[in-house]
Design a protein around this motif. Structure first.
Motif, short mmCIF file in Angstrom:
data_model
loop_
_atom_site.label_atom_id
_atom_site.label_comp_id
_atom_site.label_asym_id
_atom_site.label_seq_id
_atom_site.Cartn_x
_atom_site.Cartn_y
_atom_site.Cartn_z
N ASP A 141 20.50 48.40 38.53
CA ASP A 141 21.73 47.64 38.35
C ASP A 141 21.58 46.14 38.61
OD1 ASP A 141 21.45 47.68 41.09
OD2 ASP A 141 23.40 48.60 41.51
N SER A 142 20.35 45.63 38.63
CA SER A 142 20.20 44.18 38.58
C SER A 142 20.47 43.76 37.14
CB SER A 142 18.80 43.75 39.02
OG SER A 142 18.59 44.09 40.38
N ARG A 143 21.06 42.58 36.96
CA ARG A 143 21.58 42.22 35.63
C ARG A 143 20.89 41.01 35.01
NH1 ARG A 143 28.19 42.61 36.40
NH2 ARG A 143 28.30 44.89 36.72
N LEU A 144 20.93 40.98 33.68
CA LEU A 144 20.56 39.82 32.88
C LEU A 144 21.79 39.38 32.10
CD1 LEU A 144 18.59 37.85 31.39
CD2 LEU A 144 18.15 39.74 29.78
N TYR A 145 22.11 38.09 32.19
CA TYR A 145 23.18 37.49 31.41
C TYR A 145 22.57 36.42 30.50
CZ TYR A 145 26.47 39.22 35.03
OH TYR A 145 27.20 39.99 35.91
N ALA A 146 23.18 36.21 29.33
CA ALA A 146 22.75 35.15 28.42
C ALA A 146 23.91 34.20 28.19
CB ALA A 146 22.30 35.74 27.09
N LEU A 147 23.61 32.90 28.19
CA LEU A 147 24.60 31.87 27.86
C LEU A 147 24.41 31.52 26.40
CD1 LEU A 147 26.79 30.00 29.20
CD2 LEU A 147 25.00 28.26 29.29
N GLU A 148 25.42 31.84 25.58
CA GLU A 148 25.35 31.64 24.13
C GLU A 148 26.62 30.95 23.67
OE1 GLU A 148 22.87 35.65 22.92
OE2 GLU A 148 25.00 35.84 23.40
N ALA A 149 26.47 29.81 23.00
CA ALA A 149 27.61 29.02 22.53
C ALA A 149 28.56 28.72 23.69
CB ALA A 149 28.35 29.75 21.41
N GLY A 150 27.98 28.47 24.85
CA GLY A 150 28.75 28.09 26.02
C GLY A 150 29.39 29.24 26.77
N ALA A 151 29.26 30.46 26.27
CA ALA A 151 29.88 31.63 26.90
C ALA A 151 28.82 32.55 27.50
CB ALA A 151 30.71 32.40 25.90
N LEU A 152 29.14 33.15 28.64
CA LEU A 152 28.19 34.03 29.32
C LEU A 152 28.43 35.47 28.88
CD1 LEU A 152 26.00 33.63 31.55
CD2 LEU A 152 27.67 34.55 33.16
N ARG A 153 27.35 36.15 28.52
CA ARG A 153 27.42 37.55 28.07
C ARG A 153 26.46 38.39 28.90
NH1 ARG A 153 24.45 40.75 24.34
NH2 ARG A 153 23.16 38.97 23.70
N GLN A 154 26.95 39.54 29.40
CA GLN A 154 26.07 40.46 30.11
C GLN A 154 25.23 41.22 29.09
OE1 GLN A 154 27.96 43.06 33.00
NE2 GLN A 154 26.26 44.51 32.90
N VAL A 155 23.91 41.09 29.19
CA VAL A 155 23.00 41.72 28.24
C VAL A 155 22.68 43.14 28.67
CG1 VAL A 155 20.69 41.59 27.20
CG2 VAL A 155 22.02 39.49 27.58
#
Length: 234
Positions: A122-136
């Motif tokens: 349950d460690s997470r990766l998030y991506a910042l795309e077009a200024g918005a954060l998304r949980q990958v």
């Protein structure tokens, strides 16, 4: 005292911070940033809460994955590498006299404009795309299962060192503007928009430190680790 580090790689900046938290006797989290011919590897791991050799398991996982990636001139199959690593960790833990020791592992490999990732636990990766954060990534715990209850978030359904074969999640995407890897000691206590703000900060090292402090200010019941990376803008 929180550990803070930072650096640059081929037009990217990165920063990491880790802290024991307010209610733990030992920091069982681990993080790693490693350059290799295959790209830039970023990884976080969270040793199974309070289990003997949890800290060892987390460090073993990130170091062994870095060795596997570094041995390849081109990107390897991350899912297969982590599945094999889980088996080796389980055997090593048994030899150390602590069968059952395990860890989460979430890692990202940047190379040639592509981000390849792998995750178990349950460690997470998030991506910042077009200024918005998304949980990958998705969480591998009972709370995330259909009909799961938030109170079951501490019970993992997948991790390195588990009995039987591990099937980690893995995927790839075009390299985003930024990425954030974190253990649950951070993201359970800090809002997603605050995480996004950290990736937008001109000073990633300070931002990483601020995130850890916010988690501690919210009680810090667990170890806290965050790793930030963003395309350099100047």
């Amino acid at each position: 005292m929180s550990e803070v580090a930072g650096g640059t790689w081929r037009g990217w900046r990165w920063a990491a911070s880790t802290d024991i938290g307010r209610r733990r006797a030992e920091n069982q989290d681990a993080w790693l940033v490693r350059e290799s011919p295959a790209g830039l590897l970023l990884a976080v791991a969270d040793g199974m809460g309070g289990h003997p050799n949890g800290a060892w398991a987390a460090r073993y996982a990130v170091d062994e994955l870095a060795s596997a990636v570094g041995a390849q001139a081109s990107p390897l199959d991350l899912a297969a590498a982590v599945a094999a690593l889980s088996s080796r960790l389980r055997d090593a833990a048994a030899r150390l006299g602590t069968p059952g020791a395990g860890t989460t592992l979430t890692a990202a490999l940047l190379a040639d404009g592509v981000l390849r990732w792998v995750s178990a636990g349950d460690s997470r990766l998030y991506a910042l795309e077009a200024g918005a954060l998304r949980q990958v990534t998705r969480d591998h715990n009972l709370a995330a299962e259909p009909g799961g209850h938030p109170g079951l978030a501490n019970i993992l359904t997948r991790c390195l060192g588990m009995a039987g074969a591990l099937e980690p999640d893995a995927g790839e995407l075009a390299a985003p503007e930024g990425l954030l890897l974190a253990t649950d000691g951070l993201y359970h206590l800090v809002a997603a928009e605050t995480l996004a703000d950290a990736l937008r900060s001109p000073d990633l090292e300070s931002a990483a430190s601020v995130l850890v402090n916010l988690a501690n200010d919210a009680g810090g019941p667990d170890n806290i680790t965050v790793l930030l990376a963003r395309r350099a803008t100047g």
